[in-house]
Design a protein around this motif. Structure first.
Motif, short mmCIF file in Angstrom:
data_model
loop_
_atom_site.label_atom_id
_atom_site.label_comp_id
_atom_site.label_asym_id
_atom_site.label_seq_id
_atom_site.Cartn_x
_atom_site.Cartn_y
_atom_site.Cartn_z
N LEU A 44 0.81 -1.16 0.06
CA LEU A 44 0.04 0.05 0.08
C LEU A 44 0.84 1.34 0.04
O LEU A 44 0.52 2.23 -0.84
N SER A 45 1.90 1.31 0.87
CA SER A 45 2.70 2.37 0.93
C SER A 45 3.27 2.85 -0.31
O SER A 45 3.31 3.85 -0.75
N SER A 46 3.82 1.72 -1.30
CA SER A 46 4.84 2.06 -2.41
C SER A 46 3.61 2.54 -3.50
O SER A 46 3.62 3.42 -4.34
N TYR A 47 2.58 1.83 -3.26
CA TYR A 47 1.28 2.17 -4.23
C TYR A 47 0.78 3.70 -4.00
O TYR A 47 0.72 4.39 -5.05
N LEU A 48 0.67 4.16 -2.80
CA LEU A 48 0.44 5.63 -2.54
C LEU A 48 1.38 6.47 -3.12
O LEU A 48 1.17 7.64 -3.32
N ASP A 49 2.50 6.09 -3.06
CA ASP A 49 3.69 7.04 -3.62
C ASP A 49 3.71 6.73 -4.85
O ASP A 49 4.94 7.53 -5.87
N GLY A 50 3.27 6.04 -5.70
CA GLY A 50 3.28 5.69 -7.02
C GLY A 50 4.58 5.34 -7.54
O GLY A 50 5.13 5.15 -8.75
N GLU A 51 4.98 4.16 -6.67
CA GLU A 51 6.34 3.52 -6.95
C GLU A 51 6.16 2.05 -6.97
O GLU A 51 7.07 1.35 -6.85
N LEU A 52 4.87 1.56 -7.23
CA LEU A 52 4.58 0.00 -7.20
C LEU A 52 4.58 -0.16 -8.64
O LEU A 52 4.14 0.36 -9.61
N PRO A 53 5.38 -1.30 -9.15
CA PRO A 53 5.44 -1.83 -10.47
C PRO A 53 3.97 -1.88 -11.10
O PRO A 53 3.27 -2.43 -10.25
N ALA A 54 3.71 -1.84 -12.34
CA ALA A 54 2.39 -1.64 -12.99
C ALA A 54 1.66 -2.84 -12.61
O ALA A 54 0.33 -2.92 -12.11
N ALA A 55 2.22 -4.22 -12.63
CA ALA A 55 1.55 -5.37 -12.44
C ALA A 55 1.04 -5.62 -11.25
O ALA A 55 -0.22 -6.08 -10.92
N ARG A 56 1.82 -5.40 -10.03
CA ARG A 56 1.41 -5.33 -8.68
C ARG A 56 0.58 -4.40 -8.38
O ARG A 56 -0.39 -4.45 -7.48
#
Lengths: 200, 144
Positions: B11-23
Motif C-alpha cells: 500500500l505504501s509504495s502504491y500511494l507513492d506511485g512507486e509500485l510496479p504496474a503489474a503489482r
C-alpha cells in the motif's frame, strides 16, 4: 552549454538582475556556485531555505534547533560545492546534508529531546484541533526510530523519489520500500496509541 | 487474510506511485473487493497530509540568509543598511535629551507649585511692598 550559461549568470551578479537567476535550473546554479558566483548561491538559498528548514524541523522537533541545523547544512553545502559534480540532483544532495546534520544533532541529544517531547502537554490551553494534531504528529515522529523517521520525512517533506532516497541514504531501493511501509505502519500505530491515551 | 497482508505491504509504495504496474493492478483489483484494505489505505493516505501540516506554520526567520551568508563570508553590509545605522544613534540620543528636558521641566514646575502659601501677615512683614503687591493685587486695590 556551459559557455552559453555563463554570461547569463555572470550578468546576474549585477544588482537588480534576478531574472536570469530565477530562470536558471538548480544544475545551472550549482555550476555557477562552483565558479564562485555569490548570486547563484543566494538563489539556491532562497529556493531551498523553507524545505530544508521544514525537514530539519520535522526531524528535530524544535524550530530554533531546526534553523541552526538548516543554516549549518547550507554552510556545509557551500564548503562542499567545489566537490559536487552533479551526480545527484541538488535537492537530493542538500537533503542528505540536512539529514546528516540533524541526525548528528539528534545523536548528541536524543535522550533529552525525546523525553521533553513526550512530556509535552497535549492540550495545555485547549489549542485548536490543528495545533493538537501538529503536536501529536511531532510526538509520533519523535517516538519513531531514526531510520524509519528519516525515510518517511525524506519522502513526505522532501518529496524525494524512492531512487533519490536510496541515493541519499546509501540504501538499496528494496530497503527504502520496506522501510517506508514500516514507517507508515509505525506512525499509524503510535498515533492511535497516543489518541487513546489522550481520550482516556 | 494472507492476501490482505501481502496487499497491505504494497500500500505504501502504491500511494507513492512507486509500485510496479503489474503489482499495482493486482492491488487495485483486491481493493475493489476488500473493505478492510480500503480503510487501511485511507488511513495511510492521511499520514502524509498530517506530517506536512505539522510544519506548515513554520516561518523562516528574517536573518536566516544573512546568518548563512555571514558564515560563508558572502555577507556585505548594503548601502541602505550603512545609511540606516548612523541614523539610529542620533535619534536615540535626541530622544534621550528630550526625555531629560521634559523631566527637568516637570520637576521645576512641581517644585514651584508645591511652595507653601504664606499667611497675609507673614507676607506683609516678610516681603517688600512691590513683591507683596504683585502677589495680592486685588486686596491692595480694595485697601486703597
Amino acid at each position: 552549454m556551459e559557455e552559453a550559461l555563463r554570461p547569463r549568470l555572470v550578468s546576474a551578479e549585477k544588482p537588480g538582475d534576478g531574472q536570469a537567476l530565477a530562470a536558471a535550473s538548480d544544475a545551472e546554479l550549482t555550476e555557477a556556485c562552483r565558479r564562485g558566483s555569490q548570486a547563484a548561491f543566494r538563489e539556491l538559498l532562497s529556493r531551498y531555505r523553507k524545505p530544508a528548514l521544514a525537514l530539519a524541523y520535522q526531524m528535530l522537533g524544535d524550530a530554533e534547533d531546526a534553523e541552526d541545523a538548516a543554516q549549518e547544512a547550507f554552510v556545509r553545502v557551500f564548503q562542499a560545492i567545489p566537490q559536487f559534480r552533479g551526480q545527484a540532483a541538488f535537492s537530493t544532495w542538500l537533503y542528505r546534508i540536512v539529514t546528516n546534520t540533524c541526525l548528528g544533532r539528534l545523536r548528541r541529544k536524543r535522550e533529552k529531546v525525546s523525553l521533553e517531547r513526550v512530556s509535552e502537554p497535549r492540550s495545555a490551553d485547549s489549542p485548536s484541533q490543528q495545533v493538537t494534531d501538529a503536536l501529536m504528529t511531532r510526538q509520533v515522529l519523535s517516538m519513531m526510530s531514526p531510520t524509519l523517521q528519516t525515510v518517511l520525512l525524506l519522502r513526505v517533506e522532501g518529496g524525494l523519489s524512492y531512487r533519490e532516497i536510496a541515493e541519499t541514504l546509501g540504501l538499496p531501493m528494496g530497503t527504502v520500500r520496506s522501510r517506508l511501509s514500516k514507517a507508515r505502519t509505525a506512525f499509524r500505530k503510535l498515533w492511535l496509541e497516543l489518541s487513546e491515551m489522550g481520550d482516556g | 487474510m494472507l492476501a490482505c497482508r501481502l496487499i497491505q505491504k504494497d500500500l505504501s509504495s502504491y500511494l507513492d506511485g512507486e509500485l510496479p504496474a503489474a503489482r499495482a493492478a493486482r492491488l487495485e483489483a483486491h481493493l475493489r473487493t476488500c473493505q478492510r484494505c480500503r480503510e487501511e489505505m485511507a488511513a495511510l493516505e492521511g499520514i502524509s497530509d498530517q506530517i506536512r501540516a505539522a510544519s506548515r506554520h513554520l516561518q523562516v526567520s528574517r536573518d536566516f540568509d544573512q546568518r548563512v551568508l555571514r558564515a560563508v563570508g558572502y555577507y556585505q553590509v548594503t548601502r541602505a543598511e550603512r545609511r540606516r545605522k548612523p541614523l539610529t544613534k542620533p535619534l536615540v540620543v535626541i530622544a534621550l535629551i528630550l526625555l531629560a528636558l521634559l523631566g527637568m521641566i516637570r520637576h521645576f514646575f512641581s517644585r514651584t507649585l508645591a511652595l507653601p502659601v504664606r499667611s497675609p501677615a507673614a507676607a506683609v512683614s516678610g516681603l517688600a511692598p512691590a513683591a507683596s503687591g504683585a502677589a495680592m493685587p486685588d486686596r491692595d486695590r480694595s485697601q486703597r
